[in-house]
Structure formats: structure tokens, C-alpha cells
Write an enzyme that holds these catalytic residues in place. Sequence first.
Site, PDB file in Angstrom:
ATOM      1  N   LYS A 151       1.446   3.855  -3.186  1.00  0.00           N
ATOM      2  CA  LYS A 151       0.998   5.242  -3.047  1.00  0.00           C
ATOM      3  C   LYS A 151       2.178   6.214  -3.209  1.00  0.00           C
ATOM      4  O   LYS A 151       2.026   7.302  -3.772  1.00  0.00           O
ATOM      5  CB  LYS A 151       0.281   5.447  -1.709  1.00  0.00           C
ATOM      6  CG  LYS A 151      -1.043   4.691  -1.633  1.00  0.00           C
ATOM      7  CD  LYS A 151      -2.002   5.145  -2.732  1.00  0.00           C
ATOM      8  CE  LYS A 151      -3.339   4.446  -2.689  1.00  0.00           C
ATOM      9  NZ  LYS A 151      -4.282   4.954  -3.700  1.00  0.00           N
TER      10      LYS A 151
ATOM     11  N   TYR B 132       0.840  -1.206   0.000  1.00  0.00           N
ATOM     12  CA  TYR B 132       0.000   0.000   0.000  1.00  0.00           C
ATOM     13  C   TYR B 132       0.873   1.253   0.000  1.00  0.00           C
ATOM     14  O   TYR B 132       0.738   2.130  -0.854  1.00  0.00           O
ATOM     15  CB  TYR B 132      -0.958  -0.011   1.191  1.00  0.00           C
ATOM     16  CG  TYR B 132      -1.998   1.086   1.101  1.00  0.00           C
ATOM     17  CD1 TYR B 132      -3.027   1.010   0.173  1.00  0.00           C
ATOM     18  CD2 TYR B 132      -1.928   2.206   1.917  1.00  0.00           C
ATOM     19  CE1 TYR B 132      -3.973   2.029   0.063  1.00  0.00           C
ATOM     20  CE2 TYR B 132      -2.869   3.225   1.819  1.00  0.00           C
ATOM     21  CZ  TYR B 132      -3.889   3.132   0.889  1.00  0.00           C
ATOM     22  OH  TYR B 132      -4.816   4.144   0.781  1.00  0.00           O
TER      23      TYR B 132
HETATM   24  N1  LIG Z   1     -10.548   5.138   2.980  1.00  0.00           N
HETATM   25  C1  LIG Z   1      -9.441   5.687   3.470  1.00  0.00           C
HETATM   26  O1  LIG Z   1      -9.258   5.806   4.709  1.00  0.00           O
HETATM   27  C2  LIG Z   1      -8.380   6.186   2.533  1.00  0.00           C
HETATM   28  C3  LIG Z   1      -7.313   6.931   3.063  1.00  0.00           C
HETATM   29  C4  LIG Z   1      -6.312   7.384   2.214  1.00  0.00           C
HETATM   30  C5  LIG Z   1      -6.400   7.112   0.858  1.00  0.00           C
HETATM   31  N2  LIG Z   1      -7.448   6.389   0.366  1.00  0.00           N
HETATM   32  C6  LIG Z   1      -7.480   6.132  -1.084  1.00  0.00           C
HETATM   33  O2  LIG Z   1      -8.716   6.597  -1.586  1.00  0.00           O
HETATM   34  C7  LIG Z   1      -9.112   5.771  -2.682  1.00  0.00           C
HETATM   35  C8  LIG Z   1     -10.512   5.222  -2.418  1.00  0.00           C
HETATM   36  O3  LIG Z   1     -10.483   4.495  -1.194  1.00  0.00           O
HETATM   37  P1  LIG Z   1     -11.799   3.847  -0.578  1.00  0.00           P
HETATM   38  O4  LIG Z   1     -11.621   3.837   0.876  1.00  0.00           O
HETATM   39  O5  LIG Z   1     -12.998   4.457  -1.187  1.00  0.00           O
HETATM   40  O6  LIG Z   1     -11.628   2.351  -1.093  1.00  0.00           O
HETATM   41  P2  LIG Z   1     -12.751   1.264  -1.375  1.00  0.00           P
HETATM   42  O7  LIG Z   1     -12.087  -0.056  -1.173  1.00  0.00           O
HETATM   43  O8  LIG Z   1     -14.002   1.565  -0.621  1.00  0.00           O
HETATM   44  O9  LIG Z   1     -13.039   1.477  -2.917  1.00  0.00           O
HETATM   45  C9  LIG Z   1     -12.125   1.108  -3.903  1.00  0.00           C
HETATM   46  C10 LIG Z   1     -12.927   0.781  -5.153  1.00  0.00           C
HETATM   47  O10 LIG Z   1     -12.008   0.409  -6.174  1.00  0.00           O
HETATM   48  C11 LIG Z   1     -12.593  -0.640  -6.909  1.00  0.00           C
HETATM   49  N3  LIG Z   1     -11.574  -1.407  -7.611  1.00  0.00           N
HETATM   50  C12 LIG Z   1     -10.694  -2.303  -7.090  1.00  0.00           C
HETATM   51  N4  LIG Z   1      -9.986  -2.866  -8.077  1.00  0.00           N
HETATM   52  C13 LIG Z   1     -10.413  -2.307  -9.231  1.00  0.00           C
HETATM   53  C14 LIG Z   1     -10.068  -2.491 -10.593  1.00  0.00           C
HETATM   54  N5  LIG Z   1      -9.134  -3.384 -10.964  1.00  0.00           N
HETATM   55  N6  LIG Z   1     -10.704  -1.745 -11.513  1.00  0.00           N
HETATM   56  C15 LIG Z   1     -11.662  -0.853 -11.155  1.00  0.00           C
HETATM   57  N7  LIG Z   1     -12.053  -0.649  -9.895  1.00  0.00           N
HETATM   58  C16 LIG Z   1     -11.422  -1.379  -8.945  1.00  0.00           C
HETATM   59  C17 LIG Z   1     -13.329  -1.474  -5.868  1.00  0.00           C
HETATM   60  O11 LIG Z   1     -14.330  -2.288  -6.481  1.00  0.00           O
HETATM   61  C18 LIG Z   1     -13.873  -0.402  -4.942  1.00  0.00           C
HETATM   62  O12 LIG Z   1     -15.209  -0.035  -5.299  1.00  0.00           O
HETATM   63  C19 LIG Z   1      -8.056   4.706  -2.821  1.00  0.00           C
HETATM   64  O13 LIG Z   1      -7.104   5.098  -3.784  1.00  0.00           O
HETATM   65  C20 LIG Z   1      -7.430   4.666  -1.439  1.00  0.00           C
HETATM   66  O14 LIG Z   1      -6.117   4.170  -1.458  1.00  0.00           O
HETATM   67  C21 LIG Z   1      -8.433   5.931   1.177  1.00  0.00           C
END
Ligand SMILES: NC(=O)c1ccc[n+]([C@@H]2O[C@H](COP(=O)([O-])OP(=O)(O)OC[C@H]3O[C@@H](n4cnc5c(N)ncnc54)[C@H](O)[C@@H]3O)[C@@H](O)[C@H]2O)c1
Length: 268
Positions: A183, A179
Site C-alpha cells: 500500500k 499489506y
Molecule cells: N476493507 C477494509 O477495511 C479496507 C481498509 C483499507 C483499505 N482497503 C482496500 O480497499 C480495497 C478493497 O478492499 P475490500 O475490503 O473490498 O477487499 P475484498 O477482499 O472484499 O475484495 C477484494 C476483491 O479483489 C478481488 N481480487 C483479488 N485478487 C484479484 C486479482 N488477481 N484480479 C482481480 N481481482 C482480484 C477479490 O476476488 C475480491 O473480490 C483493497 O485495495 C483494500 O486493500 C480495505
Amino acid sequence: MTKIFSLTGKTALVTGAGGLLGKAHCKALADAGATVVAADLAIESAEHSIDFDKERHLALALDVTSPVSVAEALKQVTDRFGRVDILVNNAAVNDMVEDPKASAELSKFENYPLELWNRSLQVNLTGVFLCSQAFGSWMAANGGGSIINIASTYGITAPDQSLYTNEAGEQTFHKPPAYSVTKGGVLMFTRYLAAYWGNQKVRVNALSPGGVLNGQSDFFVAQYAKRTPLGRMAHRDDYMGAIVFLASDSSAYMTGANLVVDGGWTIW
Ligand SMILES: NC(=O)c1ccc[n+]([C@@H]2O[C@H](COP(=O)([O-])OP(=O)(O)OC[C@H]3O[C@@H](n4cnc5c(N)ncnc54)[C@H](O)[C@@H]3O)[C@@H](O)[C@H]2O)c1
């Protein structure tokens, strides 16, 4: 001021649109006036993120790791709307090892499976590469656009593994290496592309969110809050303003930057 934040007449595609933050990104872009293409692995999940005005928006099945799927998505978007102005590379794998008993052991760096490492590289990095190549090339050839790569605080600072301990001080989980590494790669890729496409008016910026409240234990939330200057985890709509800012002309003189929205997590 209203005008420079407006996305009226723009088409935006969000990957991973059905996830926790994807839905909020879609809503932010739509509220600012954009036509939104919500894309996720399963169309049902993408549809769920744009249950507002299906006449104006589109839901797509898209696997960001597949060049064929990405090319098909570009075709569908440009056939239907004639343009794409904004790409939010949001899809990512953030592996949580499902079985709580296996979790602590499997997520240890010493044991971390090669398959999980490869999967994160494919989605979090190769997916950003493929979508940027397809949609960004279209933008570069058609007057410009804005690409927003969703990174993370863990692309900037290393995980403090003590956050993933329980009340008894036992390590229940380790934030895995893939991860943070992917990133960090997204941040470098952002700078690479910003430099590459600057003269073709394709702006490329990153947004680094902090951790979002999502049913974590009270103990975890309190531990997280203690490490955060603003004293709390994020709500899922805490990033909506940043998305509109990066997508719109309000950030017209900004490229290659990393907008950190993390309650101050990375300042100490
Ligand atoms: N949630 C947090 O606390 C947090 C914090 C920092 C960064 N982020 C970043 O924000 C972004 C969204 O995070 P989130 O929490 O909504 O994650 P999430 O897991 O809820 O959503 C991720 C989505 O990506 C989709 N996905 C996975 N593989 C895929 C593929 N091959 N093609 C298309 N879609 C695909 C999944 O189906 C899912 O709907 C990510 O990049 C994550 O790293 C999240």
C-alpha cells in the site's frame, strides 16, 4: 455544482468489484451517471456487484496479475463502450490466515511465508501497474481520464500490532508486512504516474480508506474505535462520495494526491 460531480457519459472500470468495497464503488459511480464495468476474478462475483441495469453496465472476469487478461478486458470495454474514462484499482489481497490456531504464528514477521509476500506484491502492486499501463495508456492517447488507486491507512502508518490481541491480551494475528509495504508502494506509484501523465490529462490519485466494519468481534471494533478520533470503524458506503469526487471534474485540479478518509486514524 451538480454538473461537476456528474459522471454522465463516462465509462468506469472497477477491479475487485465483487468485494466488500468494490460493490460500493460501483454503486457510487453508477449513481453519479457512469457506465460501470465491474471486474473481478470470477465473473459471478463481478456480476453480483452490478445487479442494477445490466443493459447499461458490464461484468467482466479479470485477473489483474495477468497481462493477457488485462489486455482482453481493455478490448472488451473499448469494443462495447468505445471508451474508458475512469479506472479504480481496487483489487487487493489482504491476507487473513484462515486457521485461527496457525494465524498468530504464521502472520508473525519471522514466519511470514514468501508465497504470501509474493502474492500480495503481484495483486496489490503488479496488478495496479498492469491495469494502469493498459487502461491509462488508452486514456493518455484519447484525451485523458482519472485513475483512482485504493491504498490504505496502513500505507501511511505502520500497524499497531496490539490491535490484534484478544480480551486476554493474547496476540491472535499480526497485520502482515506485505499489506503495508504494497500500500505504501501504491502511494508512490500514484505520484509517479501523476507526474508522468499530467501533460496528457490523465489524473492519478489515491484514496486511503480506514478499516471497514465487516463482522469483526465486538472487542476488536471497540479497540479500533478507541484509536479513531471519530470513534468508530467505517461503513462500506463511507467512501462513495470520495470515489465520485476523485472520478469527476470536481477534482479536476488534483493529481498525485492521497485522499485520506479514515475517521482521523492517521492523525495521531
Ligand atoms: N476493507 C477494509 O477495511 C479496507 C481498509 C483499507 C483499505 N482497503 C482496500 O480497499 C480495497 C478493497 O478492499 P475490500 O475490503 O473490498 O477487499 P475484498 O477482499 O472484499 O475484495 C477484494 C476483491 O479483489 C478481488 N481480487 C483479488 N485478487 C484479484 C486479482 N488477481 N484480479 C482481480 N481481482 C482480484 C477479490 O476476488 C475480491 O473480490 C483493497 O485495495 C483494500 O486493500 C480495505
